[in-house]
Design an enzyme around this catalytic site. Structure first.
Site, PDB file in Angstrom:
ATOM      1  N   ASP A  52       0.872  -1.177   0.000  1.00 21.00           N
ATOM      2  CA  ASP A  52       0.000   0.000   0.000  1.00 21.00           C
ATOM      3  C   ASP A  52       0.910   1.229   0.000  1.00 21.00           C
ATOM      4  OD1 ASP A  52       0.944   0.229   2.588  1.00 21.00           O
ATOM      5  OD2 ASP A  52      -1.024   0.314   3.545  1.00 21.00           O
ATOM      6  N   HIS A  53       0.307   2.411   0.185  1.00 20.16           N
ATOM      7  CA  HIS A  53       1.096   3.649   0.174  1.00 20.16           C
ATOM      8  C   HIS A  53       2.152   3.648   1.288  1.00 20.16           C
ATOM      9  CE1 HIS A  53      -2.309   4.020   2.854  1.00 20.16           C
ATOM     10  NE2 HIS A  53      -1.672   4.966   3.512  1.00 20.16           N
TER      11      HIS A  53
ATOM     12  N   ARG B 250       9.133 -33.447   9.727  1.00 16.62           N
ATOM     13  CA  ARG B 250       8.143 -33.243  10.797  1.00 16.62           C
ATOM     14  C   ARG B 250       7.408 -31.911  10.634  1.00 16.62           C
ATOM     15  NH1 ARG B 250      12.996 -31.603  12.726  1.00 16.62           N
ATOM     16  NH2 ARG B 250      13.117 -29.838  14.169  1.00 16.62           N
ATOM     17  N   HIS B 251       8.038 -30.970   9.948  1.00 17.42           N
ATOM     18  CA  HIS B 251       7.403 -29.652   9.778  1.00 17.42           C
ATOM     19  C   HIS B 251       6.239 -29.720   8.788  1.00 17.42           C
ATOM     20  CE1 HIS B 251      10.515 -28.090  12.264  1.00 17.42           C
ATOM     21  NE2 HIS B 251      11.454 -28.553  11.446  1.00 17.42           N
TER      22      HIS B 251
ATOM     23  N   HIS C 211      10.862 -23.890   8.756  1.00 20.72           N
ATOM     24  CA  HIS C 211       9.899 -24.653   9.550  1.00 20.72           C
ATOM     25  C   HIS C 211       8.446 -24.447   9.125  1.00 20.72           C
ATOM     26  CE1 HIS C 211      12.698 -25.345  13.285  1.00 20.72           C
ATOM     27  NE2 HIS C 211      13.240 -25.732  12.146  1.00 20.72           N
TER      28      HIS C 211
ATOM     29  N   CYS D 278       3.557  -2.999   3.946  1.00 18.41           N
ATOM     30  CA  CYS D 278       2.680  -1.886   4.336  1.00 18.41           C
ATOM     31  C   CYS D 278       3.433  -1.087   5.399  1.00 18.41           C
ATOM     32  CB  CYS D 278       1.300  -2.371   4.800  1.00 18.41           C
ATOM     33  SG  CYS D 278       1.262  -3.418   6.260  1.00 18.41           S
ATOM     34  N   GLY D 279       2.727  -0.262   6.171  1.00 20.69           N
ATOM     35  CA  GLY D 279       3.426   0.550   7.162  1.00 20.69           C
ATOM     36  C   GLY D 279       4.067  -0.302   8.234  1.00 20.69           C
ATOM     37  N   THR D 280       3.289  -1.257   8.763  1.00 22.83           N
ATOM     38  CA  THR D 280       3.792  -2.133   9.827  1.00 22.83           C
ATOM     39  C   THR D 280       4.114  -3.548   9.354  1.00 22.83           C
ATOM     40  OG1 THR D 280       1.550  -2.841  10.328  1.00 22.83           O
ATOM     41  CG2 THR D 280       2.405  -0.936  11.584  1.00 22.83           C
ATOM     42  N   GLY D 281       3.518  -3.966   8.269  1.00 24.26           N
ATOM     43  CA  GLY D 281       3.609  -5.358   7.814  1.00 24.26           C
ATOM     44  C   GLY D 281       2.495  -6.218   8.391  1.00 24.26           C
ATOM     45  N   ILE D 282       1.783  -5.687   9.371  1.00 24.45           N
ATOM     46  CA  ILE D 282       0.794  -6.499  10.088  1.00 24.45           C
ATOM     47  C   ILE D 282      -0.527  -6.611   9.324  1.00 24.45           C
ATOM     48  CG2 ILE D 282      -0.577  -6.680  12.200  1.00 24.45           C
ATOM     49  CD1 ILE D 282       1.819  -5.392  13.667  1.00 24.45           C
ATOM     50  N   GLY D 283      -1.032  -5.496   8.837  1.00 24.23           N
ATOM     51  CA  GLY D 283      -2.299  -5.545   8.080  1.00 24.23           C
ATOM     52  C   GLY D 283      -2.192  -6.484   6.895  1.00 24.23           C
ATOM     53  N   MET D 284      -1.093  -6.393   6.180  1.00 18.64           N
ATOM     54  CA  MET D 284      -0.876  -7.267   5.021  1.00 18.64           C
ATOM     55  C   MET D 284      -0.879  -8.736   5.444  1.00 18.64           C
ATOM     56  SD  MET D 284      -0.702  -5.748   2.141  1.00 18.64           S
ATOM     57  CE  MET D 284      -0.092  -4.380   1.132  1.00 18.64           C
TER      58      MET D 284
END
Ligand code: RB5
Length: 145
Positions: free
Chosen positions: A10-11, A133-134, A99, A66-72
């Protein structure tokens, strides 16, 4: 074979996305940029959905900024088969490939400097999934509750 990487932002992640794109092109990756294409305000879920769908349909990997990476990461992880990882350091970038077989890397332009973000992207792209196992645990993630 040249690996294709799908990019989106995003912007709030526009400048960092462009730096990563330049770096990936110089490193020999094929890059597909699904936007945004300016710093004008836009909605990160729209871009996350475009990238998630293309990663799934082309069985490749993607990077969302994005700004934080979290919303994405929240938006991309709504898709079955997407394992989007928000990383702010190189250790988690390596481990989430080894993993979790992460297929989308999420970065925050307002959190992580460009030099570190590019190192994170490099390590994430170069690290292979360990399987074994992963894989069983990833299958468990995909089981319906
Ligand atoms: C945009 O201002 C910002 O909310 C977005 O880039 C992102 O940080 C959301 O998680």
């Amino acid at each position: 074979m040249t690996e294709k990487v799908i990019l989106g932002s995003d912007h709030g992640g526009f400048k960092l996305k462009n730096k990563i794109i330049n770096h990936l092109k110089e490193s020999g990756y094929e890059v597909c940029d699904l936007g945004c294409f300016s710093e004008e305000s836009c909605d990160y879920p729209v871009i996350a959905k475009l990238v998630a769908k293309k990663v799934l349909s082309e069985n490749c990997r993607g990077i969302l900024v994005c700004g934080t990476g979290i919303g994405m990461s929240i938006a991309a992880n709504r898709f079955d088969g997407i394992r989007a990882s928000h990383c702010t350091d190189t250790y988690t970038a390596r481990m989430t490939r080894a993993h979790n077989n992460s297929n989308i890397l999420c970065l925050g332009e307002r959190v992580t400097g460009a030099g570190l973000a590019i190192d994170i992207a490099d390590i994430w792209l170069k690290t292979d999934f360990e399987g074994g196992r992963h894989q069983k645990r990833i299958d468990m993630i995909d089981e319906r509750v």
